[in-house]
Design a protein around this motif. Structure first.
Motif, PDB file in Angstrom:
ATOM      1  N   GLU A  82     116.270  25.576   6.793  1.00  0.00           N
ATOM      2  CA  GLU A  82     115.226  26.591   6.644  1.00  0.00           C
ATOM      3  C   GLU A  82     113.921  25.997   6.111  1.00  0.00           C
ATOM      4  O   GLU A  82     112.838  26.331   6.595  1.00  0.00           O
ATOM      5  CB  GLU A  82     115.725  27.679   5.686  1.00  0.00           C
ATOM      6  CG  GLU A  82     114.720  28.780   5.426  1.00  0.00           C
ATOM      7  CD  GLU A  82     115.222  29.753   4.371  1.00  0.00           C
ATOM      8  OE1 GLU A  82     114.387  30.248   3.610  1.00  0.00           O
ATOM      9  OE2 GLU A  82     116.444  29.992   4.309  1.00  0.00           O
ATOM     10  N   ARG A  83     114.016  25.115   5.140  1.00  0.00           N
ATOM     11  CA  ARG A  83     112.807  24.607   4.481  1.00  0.00           C
ATOM     12  C   ARG A  83     112.185  23.393   5.151  1.00  0.00           C
ATOM     13  O   ARG A  83     110.982  23.168   4.997  1.00  0.00           O
ATOM     14  CB  ARG A  83     113.113  24.263   3.026  1.00  0.00           C
ATOM     15  CG  ARG A  83     113.457  25.471   2.212  1.00  0.00           C
ATOM     16  CD  ARG A  83     113.577  25.136   0.762  1.00  0.00           C
ATOM     17  NE  ARG A  83     113.926  26.321   0.000  1.00  0.00           N
ATOM     18  CZ  ARG A  83     114.159  26.318  -1.296  1.00  0.00           C
ATOM     19  NH1 ARG A  83     114.078  25.196  -1.977  1.00  0.00           N
ATOM     20  NH2 ARG A  83     114.469  27.430  -1.920  1.00  0.00           N
ATOM     21  N   VAL A  84     113.000  22.603   5.867  1.00  0.00           N
ATOM     22  CA  VAL A  84     112.468  21.345   6.403  1.00  0.00           C
ATOM     23  C   VAL A  84     112.655  21.221   7.919  1.00  0.00           C
ATOM     24  O   VAL A  84     111.696  20.969   8.637  1.00  0.00           O
ATOM     25  CB  VAL A  84     113.108  20.124   5.701  1.00  0.00           C
ATOM     26  CG1 VAL A  84     112.486  18.832   6.204  1.00  0.00           C
ATOM     27  CG2 VAL A  84     112.963  20.222   4.188  1.00  0.00           C
ATOM     28  N   LEU A  85     113.872  21.386   8.413  1.00  0.00           N
ATOM     29  CA  LEU A  85     114.148  21.063   9.815  1.00  0.00           C
ATOM     30  C   LEU A  85     113.462  21.987  10.808  1.00  0.00           C
ATOM     31  O   LEU A  85     113.246  21.605  11.963  1.00  0.00           O
ATOM     32  CB  LEU A  85     115.657  21.048  10.067  1.00  0.00           C
ATOM     33  CG  LEU A  85     116.427  19.941   9.352  1.00  0.00           C
ATOM     34  CD1 LEU A  85     117.916  20.065   9.621  1.00  0.00           C
ATOM     35  CD2 LEU A  85     115.911  18.565   9.752  1.00  0.00           C
ATOM     36  N   THR A  86     113.111  23.199  10.409  1.00  0.00           N
ATOM     37  CA  THR A  86     112.401  24.109  11.306  1.00  0.00           C
ATOM     38  C   THR A  86     110.903  24.137  11.010  1.00  0.00           C
ATOM     39  O   THR A  86     110.165  24.898  11.636  1.00  0.00           O
ATOM     40  CB  THR A  86     112.981  25.539  11.220  1.00  0.00           C
ATOM     41  OG1 THR A  86     112.936  25.975   9.857  1.00  0.00           O
ATOM     42  CG2 THR A  86     114.413  25.578  11.732  1.00  0.00           C
ATOM     43  N   GLU A  87     110.460  23.289  10.079  1.00  0.00           N
ATOM     44  CA  GLU A  87     109.037  23.218   9.720  1.00  0.00           C
ATOM     45  C   GLU A  87     108.321  22.273  10.682  1.00  0.00           C
ATOM     46  O   GLU A  87     108.747  21.137  10.876  1.00  0.00           O
ATOM     47  CB  GLU A  87     108.892  22.717   8.277  1.00  0.00           C
ATOM     48  CG  GLU A  87     107.462  22.600   7.808  1.00  0.00           C
ATOM     49  CD  GLU A  87     106.700  23.900   7.916  1.00  0.00           C
ATOM     50  OE1 GLU A  87     105.818  23.988   8.799  1.00  0.00           O
ATOM     51  OE2 GLU A  87     106.996  24.826   7.143  1.00  0.00           O
ATOM     52  N   THR A  88     107.241  22.745  11.286  1.00  0.00           N
ATOM     53  CA  THR A  88     106.499  21.917  12.233  1.00  0.00           C
ATOM     54  C   THR A  88     105.242  21.296  11.624  1.00  0.00           C
ATOM     55  O   THR A  88     104.693  20.358  12.187  1.00  0.00           O
ATOM     56  CB  THR A  88     106.091  22.746  13.476  1.00  0.00           C
ATOM     57  OG1 THR A  88     105.305  23.866  13.041  1.00  0.00           O
ATOM     58  CG2 THR A  88     107.325  23.240  14.227  1.00  0.00           C
ATOM     59  N   ASP A  89     104.803  21.800  10.483  1.00  0.00           N
ATOM     60  CA  ASP A  89     103.604  21.284   9.832  1.00  0.00           C
ATOM     61  C   ASP A  89     103.993  20.120   8.915  1.00  0.00           C
ATOM     62  O   ASP A  89     104.831  20.270   8.018  1.00  0.00           O
ATOM     63  CB  ASP A  89     102.930  22.397   9.024  1.00  0.00           C
ATOM     64  CG  ASP A  89     101.675  21.904   8.333  1.00  0.00           C
ATOM     65  OD1 ASP A  89     100.625  21.852   8.997  1.00  0.00           O
ATOM     66  OD2 ASP A  89     101.759  21.565   7.129  1.00  0.00           O
ATOM     67  N   THR A  90     103.370  18.974   9.126  1.00  0.00           N
ATOM     68  CA  THR A  90     103.725  17.767   8.370  1.00  0.00           C
ATOM     69  C   THR A  90     103.504  17.940   6.871  1.00  0.00           C
ATOM     70  O   THR A  90     104.352  17.549   6.066  1.00  0.00           O
ATOM     71  CB  THR A  90     102.933  16.549   8.901  1.00  0.00           C
ATOM     72  OG1 THR A  90     103.310  16.326  10.261  1.00  0.00           O
ATOM     73  CG2 THR A  90     103.225  15.300   8.085  1.00  0.00           C
ATOM     74  N   ASP A  91     102.379  18.531   6.480  1.00  0.00           N
ATOM     75  CA  ASP A  91     102.089  18.693   5.051  1.00  0.00           C
ATOM     76  C   ASP A  91     103.110  19.599   4.377  1.00  0.00           C
ATOM     77  O   ASP A  91     103.600  19.298   3.279  1.00  0.00           O
ATOM     78  CB  ASP A  91     100.678  19.240   4.831  1.00  0.00           C
ATOM     79  CG  ASP A  91      99.604  18.230   5.212  1.00  0.00           C
ATOM     80  OD1 ASP A  91      99.916  17.027   5.308  1.00  0.00           O
ATOM     81  OD2 ASP A  91      98.444  18.652   5.419  1.00  0.00           O
TER      82      ASP A  91
END
Length: 198
Positions: A82-91
């Motif tokens: 939820e917090r990292v693997l589906t995040e598309t924004d690098t920052d």
């Protein structure tokens, strides 16, 4: 051009044991477990142990994966997803990884346990819970991949109806699909839509 390679990195025969995987291999272990937990949020302990064994965990190490530890590990994997693997924004991904490393990681240390050679650990101790060990090692692996590739090096398949997570195969054009099959299916569907529209 889409690239698809060995998402796990390392040698197929490598059986390194708990906490002793190259970044690509540790990332691949995370992706496999994250996909399994997504498919079955109540993934049984034995299925989880079998998956971890395929990634080098020994029978001796897996004896410590109790039902309670497995439940905590499922929650940790869901949180990483939820917090990292589906995040598309690098920052935002980097900030999320920093939070996880702050919570679960410790000063890096060399460890030799269970008959394994010296290897790097970033969890708090050799007796850390499975969830803390997994979160620390996965967060470190993803942080290394992000820094080496200059951005998010993972994603969720863009093919309609597929939500599988993947690690990018390396430098080059960003990867959008988990496999050649999904990429081909999507291109064929888009081509047919264009033909109908034309």
């Amino acid at each position: 051009m889409e690239q698809y390679g060995d998402p796990h990195g390392g040698s197929p025969g490598l059986r390194p044991g708990r906490g002793h995987l190259p970044a690509g291999a540790a990332g691949g272990r995370l992706i496999d477990l994250a996909n399994a937990v997504r498919e079955d949020p109540a993934l049984p302990r034995d299925a989880m142990a079998a998956l971890l064994a395929r990634h080098g965990e020994t029978e001796r190490e897996l004896r410590g994966l109790t039902g309670g530890e497995a439940a905590a590990l499922r929650r940790a994997v869901a949180q990483l997803t939820e917090r990292v693997l589906t995040e598309t924004d690098t920052d935002r991904a980097a900030e999320a990884l920093n939070v996880l490393l702050e919570r679960c990681a410790a000063r890096p240390r060399l460890s030799r346990h269970g008959g394994h050679p010296w290897h790097l650990h970033v969890d708090r101790s050799d007796d850390a819970s499975w969830a803390d060990w997994f979160t620390a090692s996965a967060a470190l692996a993803l942080a290394r991949l992000l820094s080496e590739r200059g951005g998010v090096a993972w994603g969720e398949c863009a093919a309609p109806g597929c939500r599988r997570l993947f690690l990018g195969a390396g430098p080059g054009a960003p990867q959008r699909y988990c496999s050649r099959a999904c990429a081909t299916r999507s291109r064929v569907a888009e081509h047919r839509r264009r033909q109908r529209g034309g």
